[in-house]
Motif scaffolding. Structure first.
Motif, PDB file in Angstrom:
ATOM      1  N   ARG A   3      -9.968 -21.099 -42.015  1.00 21.75           N
ATOM      2  CA  ARG A   3     -10.699 -20.557 -40.881  1.00 21.75           C
ATOM      3  C   ARG A   3     -10.628 -19.023 -40.886  1.00 21.75           C
ATOM      4  NH1 ARG A   3      -9.862 -22.386 -34.665  1.00 21.75           N
ATOM      5  NH2 ARG A   3     -12.091 -22.676 -34.440  1.00 21.75           N
ATOM      6  N   GLY A   4      -9.472 -18.469 -41.181  1.00 15.76           N
ATOM      7  CA  GLY A   4      -9.306 -17.028 -41.254  1.00 15.76           C
ATOM      8  C   GLY A   4     -10.157 -16.409 -42.352  1.00 15.76           C
ATOM      9  N   MET A   5     -10.294 -17.102 -43.480  1.00 18.97           N
ATOM     10  CA  MET A   5     -11.116 -16.594 -44.586  1.00 18.97           C
ATOM     11  C   MET A   5     -12.588 -16.573 -44.190  1.00 18.97           C
ATOM     12  SD  MET A   5      -9.210 -15.722 -47.091  1.00 18.97           S
ATOM     13  CE  MET A   5     -10.183 -15.807 -48.565  1.00 18.97           C
ATOM     14  N   GLY A   6     -13.032 -17.594 -43.470  1.00 20.51           N
ATOM     15  CA  GLY A   6     -14.424 -17.639 -43.006  1.00 20.51           C
ATOM     16  C   GLY A   6     -14.737 -16.500 -42.064  1.00 20.51           C
ATOM     17  N   ASN A   7     -13.791 -16.226 -41.166  1.00 22.82           N
ATOM     18  CA  ASN A   7     -13.980 -15.102 -40.241  1.00 22.82           C
ATOM     19  C   ASN A   7     -14.023 -13.781 -40.992  1.00 22.82           C
ATOM     20  OD1 ASN A   7     -14.086 -16.732 -37.982  1.00 22.82           O
ATOM     21  ND2 ASN A   7     -11.911 -16.505 -37.503  1.00 22.82           N
ATOM     22  N   MET A   8     -13.186 -13.648 -42.011  1.00 23.44           N
ATOM     23  CA  MET A   8     -13.144 -12.426 -42.804  1.00 23.44           C
ATOM     24  C   MET A   8     -14.468 -12.235 -43.551  1.00 23.44           C
ATOM     25  SD  MET A   8     -11.430  -9.766 -43.591  1.00 23.44           S
ATOM     26  CE  MET A   8      -9.670  -9.838 -43.701  1.00 23.44           C
ATOM     27  N   GLN A   9     -15.000 -13.299 -44.124  1.00 23.14           N
ATOM     28  CA  GLN A   9     -16.281 -13.216 -44.833  1.00 23.14           C
ATOM     29  C   GLN A   9     -17.406 -12.845 -43.865  1.00 23.14           C
ATOM     30  OE1 GLN A   9     -16.508 -17.067 -46.764  1.00 23.14           O
ATOM     31  NE2 GLN A   9     -15.880 -16.170 -48.733  1.00 23.14           N
ATOM     32  N   LYS A  10     -17.370 -13.449 -42.696  1.00 25.02           N
ATOM     33  CA  LYS A  10     -18.393 -13.154 -41.694  1.00 25.02           C
ATOM     34  C   LYS A  10     -18.309 -11.680 -41.277  1.00 25.02           C
ATOM     35  CE  LYS A  10     -20.052 -14.591 -37.165  1.00 25.02           C
ATOM     36  NZ  LYS A  10     -19.818 -15.440 -35.997  1.00 25.02           N
ATOM     37  N   MET A  11     -17.088 -11.190 -41.089  1.00 29.58           N
ATOM     38  CA  MET A  11     -16.909  -9.800 -40.706  1.00 29.58           C
ATOM     39  C   MET A  11     -17.373  -8.857 -41.827  1.00 29.58           C
ATOM     40  SD  MET A  11     -13.551  -7.903 -39.153  1.00 29.58           S
ATOM     41  CE  MET A  11     -12.623  -7.815 -40.677  1.00 29.58           C
ATOM     42  N   MET A  12     -17.103  -9.209 -43.066  1.00 34.51           N
ATOM     43  CA  MET A  12     -17.534  -8.384 -44.195  1.00 34.51           C
ATOM     44  C   MET A  12     -19.065  -8.332 -44.273  1.00 34.51           C
ATOM     45  SD  MET A  12     -14.962  -6.995 -45.606  1.00 34.51           S
ATOM     46  CE  MET A  12     -15.585  -6.458 -47.168  1.00 34.51           C
ATOM     47  N   LYS A  13     -19.723  -9.463 -44.045  1.00 32.30           N
ATOM     48  CA  LYS A  13     -21.191  -9.491 -44.052  1.00 32.30           C
ATOM     49  C   LYS A  13     -21.742  -8.615 -42.933  1.00 32.30           C
ATOM     50  CE  LYS A  13     -21.992 -13.889 -46.327  1.00 32.30           C
ATOM     51  NZ  LYS A  13     -22.557 -15.224 -46.251  1.00 32.30           N
ATOM     52  N   GLN A  14     -21.102  -8.672 -41.759  1.00 30.58           N
ATOM     53  CA  GLN A  14     -21.550  -7.846 -40.638  1.00 30.58           C
ATOM     54  C   GLN A  14     -21.374  -6.359 -40.964  1.00 30.58           C
ATOM     55  OE1 GLN A  14     -19.142  -9.465 -37.462  1.00 30.58           O
ATOM     56  NE2 GLN A  14     -20.784 -10.826 -36.763  1.00 30.58           N
ATOM     57  N   MET A  15     -20.270  -6.020 -41.602  1.00 24.24           N
ATOM     58  CA  MET A  15     -20.019  -4.631 -41.980  1.00 24.24           C
ATOM     59  C   MET A  15     -21.047  -4.148 -43.007  1.00 24.24           C
ATOM     60  SD  MET A  15     -17.535  -3.432 -40.209  1.00 24.24           S
ATOM     61  CE  MET A  15     -16.977  -2.004 -41.109  1.00 24.24           C
ATOM     62  N   GLN A  16     -21.384  -4.996 -43.975  1.00 21.27           N
ATOM     63  CA  GLN A  16     -22.376  -4.630 -44.978  1.00 21.27           C
ATOM     64  C   GLN A  16     -23.739  -4.419 -44.332  1.00 21.27           C
ATOM     65  OE1 GLN A  16     -21.949  -7.884 -47.737  1.00 21.27           O
ATOM     66  NE2 GLN A  16     -20.407  -6.814 -48.966  1.00 21.27           N
ATOM     67  N   LYS A  17     -24.094  -5.280 -43.387  1.00 21.04           N
ATOM     68  CA  LYS A  17     -25.371  -5.131 -42.686  1.00 21.04           C
ATOM     69  C   LYS A  17     -25.378  -3.836 -41.875  1.00 21.04           C
ATOM     70  CE  LYS A  17     -28.498  -7.319 -39.353  1.00 21.04           C
ATOM     71  NZ  LYS A  17     -29.002  -6.036 -38.906  1.00 21.04           N
ATOM     72  N   MET A  18     -24.280  -3.561 -41.194  1.00 18.38           N
ATOM     73  CA  MET A  18     -24.202  -2.342 -40.405  1.00 18.38           C
ATOM     74  C   MET A  18     -24.309  -1.115 -41.312  1.00 18.38           C
ATOM     75  SD  MET A  18     -21.401  -1.128 -37.572  1.00 18.38           S
ATOM     76  CE  MET A  18     -20.200  -0.341 -38.628  1.00 18.38           C
ATOM     77  N   GLN A  19     -23.686  -1.173 -42.473  1.00 21.07           N
ATOM     78  CA  GLN A  19     -23.748  -0.051 -43.417  1.00 21.07           C
ATOM     79  C   GLN A  19     -25.191   0.178 -43.876  1.00 21.07           C
ATOM     80  OE1 GLN A  19     -21.365  -0.586 -46.957  1.00 21.07           O
ATOM     81  NE2 GLN A  19     -21.290   1.601 -47.345  1.00 21.07           N
TER      82      GLN A  19
END
Length: 107
Positions: A3-19
């Motif tokens: 579950r923690g890995m899924g949240n981390m991946q989701k957060m990374m995707k959000q960061m990439q989109k924001m960038q």
């Protein structure tokens, strides 16, 4: 654990989109123009969103060979006005990415 890995991946995707969104907004800033004026419009300075001066317009009647200092002051004032407007435009445009974050030196 997964579950923690899924949240981390989701957060990374959000960061990439924001960038990507921030980069696009910065590119759009370069295309935007603001005008700074002084002397009731006697001197106008045009700048883009990256603080590059694109144009300086001086009305003929303000050019007095006997008072070059006044013309220099008007150009300086118009330039500072334009750059202040660029800062406001940048804060407005890029501020959407920092909503509520107080990160010194970011924007």
């Amino acid at each position: 654990m997964m579950r923690g890995m899924g949240n981390m991946q989701k957060m990374m995707k959000q960061m990439q989109k924001m960038q990507k969104d921030m980069q696009k907004a910065q590119e759009e800033l370069a295309e935007k123009q603001v005008e700074g004026t002084a002397g009731g419009g006697m001197v106008t300075v045009v700048a883009n969103g990256h603080k590059q001066i694109l144009e300086v317009k001086i009305k003929e009647e303000v050019v007095d060979p006997e008072d070059i200092e006044m013309l220099q002051d008007l150009i300086l004032a118009a330039t500072n006005d334009a750059l202040k407007k660029v800062d406001e435009l940048t804060a407005e445009t890029m501020g959407q990415f920092t909503k509520g974050l107080n990160i010194p030196g970011l924007f």
